[in-house]
Enzyme design. Structure first.
Site: not given
Length: 301
Positions: A136-138
């Protein structure tokens, strides 16, 4: 070993670095410019400059150097382990944490923390992404599954591919969505105008996102989102595509309009079949405090 490529220009025009960036999309333009500067790119047998305008019948040779391998090291970073057994770990990742090391983010990632807290991790994705089945994105928070051995990794990855693993998100978007439910079915690929972004594009990969309205505010809508596919930035790209950009999104959204850092997107639920027992496991975690505070703020507005 390094890789070599040869291109013959047919009717191409424009800068050398841009042409190579189109041919080698997994490499940044600055990286390609560095190769040109180091004379690892030749035009008709001679070194050239990044701004050289390629001509018909030009012969371009490029020698891509071996990548510099990042050595992920264990770091004593506190992480929220929701579940763990001999095969699987489920982690609640905080907003702002990168999942695995990369150039520019060599340390302080989830992988660094996992290497400290977990004795064994699968090796399928190499030394940089041990155990990482999906990302999942930062600046997205929430649940992701981690494999502790290669057999578990393969079975979990297979569930993602076959769409039997279920992932649900809660997201806050700008604007008021009138439809209670909907599905966005639009292919996603890298944005040809901005290499850092992805976009809905004709030759992109098939991508499907389902949404359901949970709450409407004067200027925002709170959504439950379910991924059918898992493309990079998929939810953010799809919602921007239909005109409802993710609140707080620094890349696809409008200028900063709410307190907090990064998009208000949280992987709240995750379910999958255990790779050894076949038992269906389901996990849910609450929204982070900053998300709840932002919802209170939206209600007051």
């Amino acid at each position: 070993m390094s890789e070599s490529y040869t291109y013959t220009i047919n009717n191409e025009e424009g800068r050398l670095d841009k042409f190579l960036n189109d041919q080698l999309p997994d490499n940044s333009r600055s990286q390609i410019q560095s190769w040109i500067k180091d004379e690892q790119v030749t035009v008709n047998g001679e070194p050239s400059k990044a701004n050289y305008k390629v001509q018909k019948d030009d012969l371009i040779d490029i020698s891509v150097p071996d990548p510099v391998e990042i050595d992920a090291k264990p770091e004593d970073i506190a992480i929220d382990i929701v579940y763990q057994d001999e095969d699987v770990v489920v982690v609640n990742k905080p907003q702002g944490m990168v999942v695995h090391p990369s150039l520019g983010h060599e340390n302080h990632t989830l992988v660094n923390a996992l290497l400290y807290h977990i004795k064994d991790l699968s090796g399928i994705n190499g030394k940089i992404r041990p155990g990482i089945v999906h990302r999942i994105d930062k600046d997205t928070s929430g649940l992701l599954m981690v494999a502790k051995n290669d057999v578990a990794h393969e079975k979990l990855a297979e569930q993602l591919s076959e769409k039997t693993a279920r992932r649900e998100y809660i997201g806050l978007v700008h604007g008021v969505i009138e439809n209670d439910k909907g599905t966005i079915d639009a292919p996603i690929g890298r944005d040809p105008k901005n290499r850092k972004k992805f976009t809905v594009i004709e030759n992109g990969k098939p991508s499907v996102t389902h949404f359901e309205v949970l709450e409407r505010f004067k200027e925002f809508t709170l959504l439950k989102l379910q991924l059918e596919t898992g493309r990079t930035h998929q939810i953010r790209v799809h919602l921007a595509y239909i005109g409802f950009k993710m609140a707080g999104d620094p890349l696809y959204g409008p200028r900063k309009t709410l307190p907090g850092n990064g998009q208000f997107l949280h992987a709240t639920s995750l379910s999958f079949e255990h790779p050894r027992t076949g038992e269906r496991l389901s996990f849910t975690v609450p929204l982070p405090d900053i998300f709840e505070e932002t919802l209170d703020y939206a209600r007051r507005r």
